[in-house]
Design an enzyme around this catalytic site. Sequence first.
Site, PDB file in Angstrom:
ATOM      1  CE  LYS A  13      -8.663  -3.332   3.798  1.00  0.00           C
ATOM      2  NZ  LYS A  13      -7.607  -2.437   3.408  1.00  0.00           N
ATOM      3  CD1 TRP A  27      -2.094  -2.174   1.985  1.00  0.00           C
ATOM      4  CD2 TRP A  27      -2.889  -1.418   0.031  1.00  0.00           C
ATOM      5  NE1 TRP A  27      -3.064  -3.046   1.551  1.00  0.00           N
ATOM      6  CE2 TRP A  27      -3.568  -2.604   0.356  1.00  0.00           C
ATOM      7  CE3 TRP A  27      -3.216  -0.760  -1.162  1.00  0.00           C
ATOM      8  CZ2 TRP A  27      -4.557  -3.155  -0.462  1.00  0.00           C
ATOM      9  CZ3 TRP A  27      -4.201  -1.301  -1.966  1.00  0.00           C
ATOM     10  CH2 TRP A  27      -4.864  -2.487  -1.624  1.00  0.00           C
ATOM     11  CG  ASP A  76      -3.291   3.923   4.219  1.00  0.00           C
ATOM     12  OD1 ASP A  76      -4.350   3.703   4.848  1.00  0.00           O
ATOM     13  OD2 ASP A  76      -2.948   3.273   3.213  1.00  0.00           O
TER      14      ASP A  76
HETATM   15  C1  LIG Z   1      -7.007  -1.996   2.027  1.00  0.00           C
HETATM   16  C2  LIG Z   1      -5.980  -0.938   2.136  1.00  0.00           C
HETATM   17  C3  LIG Z   1      -5.856   0.080   1.174  1.00  0.00           C
HETATM   18  C4  LIG Z   1      -6.701   0.124  -0.070  1.00  0.00           C
HETATM   19  O1  LIG Z   1      -7.970   0.573   0.215  1.00  0.00           O
HETATM   20  P1  LIG Z   1      -9.053   0.816  -0.941  1.00  0.00           P
HETATM   21  O2  LIG Z   1     -10.169   1.432  -0.146  1.00  0.00           O
HETATM   22  O3  LIG Z   1      -9.381  -0.521  -1.512  1.00  0.00           O
HETATM   23  O4  LIG Z   1      -8.474   1.728  -1.944  1.00  0.00           O
HETATM   24  C5  LIG Z   1      -4.916   1.057   1.386  1.00  0.00           C
HETATM   25  N1  LIG Z   1      -4.121   1.047   2.458  1.00  0.00           N
HETATM   26  C6  LIG Z   1      -4.202   0.081   3.401  1.00  0.00           C
HETATM   27  C7  LIG Z   1      -3.290   0.116   4.584  1.00  0.00           C
HETATM   28  C8  LIG Z   1      -5.131  -0.943   3.270  1.00  0.00           C
HETATM   29  O5  LIG Z   1      -5.222  -1.904   4.208  1.00  0.00           O
END
Ligand SMILES: *Cc1c(COP(=O)(O)O)cnc(C)c1O
Length: 356
Positions: free
Chosen positions: A190, A99, A166
């Site tokens: 998540k 990511w 993030d």
């Molecule tokens: C799942 C995830 C993403 C991607 O998220 P999307 O909403 O599918 O774009 C980005 N960063 C992390 C840490 C993730 O776990």
Amino acid sequence: MKKHNFNAGPSILPRIAVENSAKAVLDLNGIGLSLLEISHRSKDFQAILDETVALFKELLNIPDGYQVIFLGGGASMQFCMIPYNFLNKKAAYLETGVWAQKAIKEAKFFGEVNVVASSSDKNFTYIPTDYTIPADADYFHITTNNTIYGSEIHNDMDCPVPLIADMSSDILSRPVDISKYAMIYGGAQKNLGPAGVTFVIIKEELLGKVERKIPTMLSYATHLKEPSLYNTPPVFAIFTCLETLRWIKSLGGVKAIEEMNIRKANLLYDAIDSSKMFVGTVAKDSRSLMNICFVMKEQYKDKEDAFMEFSKTKGMLGIKGHRSVGGFRASTYNALPIESVQALVDAMHEFEKINA
Ligand SMILES: *Cc1c(COP(=O)(O)O)cnc(C)c1O
């Protein structure tokens, strides 16, 4: 048989949030309309949005000067919006997984990217600590929890430039000192709600520092001026987030959730560390409380498929490791009850008794 949902995302939600979302789809608060049928400009939705933002701010203790907004496009859209809005010349990134790499890739479209450190040399099984953040960077970007590899940054670091995180897979899993961050964002799917909505916590003073023209929908200024309502927001997904936030509050808030998360993670990590067959993949000081990755020791490698099958007969779902790591990954998000972790630990012990 009881199912134990260890999916990495979309993932388990509090049962009450799912039930109340289902009810609202049939009839929202007795108004005679489905949540799916109301205007995003109605007072009913405005009340939902206002409470969601207020609870988010309350539970995370978000200080004045920050806004909470809900957008579409996933965390992946933020990978592009962040440099579009904030990268003038140079940005710094910490490379701790796929990511983070995807975020870095987007930033390179807009300027110079300084990757201050990377754990790619060991397949992202640790969090680098030995690096300097250039004082002339426009911002420093980190991924606090690396969902695929199961590593996590557990502290809120001091940063000489605006810190952007993030937190897709560890938001609301622990108290966070928001004042250390200029922006925190993530996909909801998540630890917060269903797929389809992205949360952004943003410090207002971060805006207005780049010269370039930014298309309307990709500009944070647009979404701060008409908070979450410039265009039609994901109404349903926001409602489920609200229900999750209400559930967190009912349990005593984020501190109480953190204590539960620590108990769950310790239970599983202790089982892994004392096992004859299983071994963790991540350096101990970098281990995630949210995604717990482990494999079979070398001499038992050929038993991984057998354990996968065995665990299924015990109701375990979603424990297959990501293809880039292999083995197993148990995601122990906020909504996962400790009983599910105990069931997994019991299954591991039982399997070991037969096979080791
Ligand atoms: C799942 C995830 C993403 C991607 O998220 P999307 O909403 O599918 O774009 C980005 N960063 C992390 C840490 C993730 O776990």
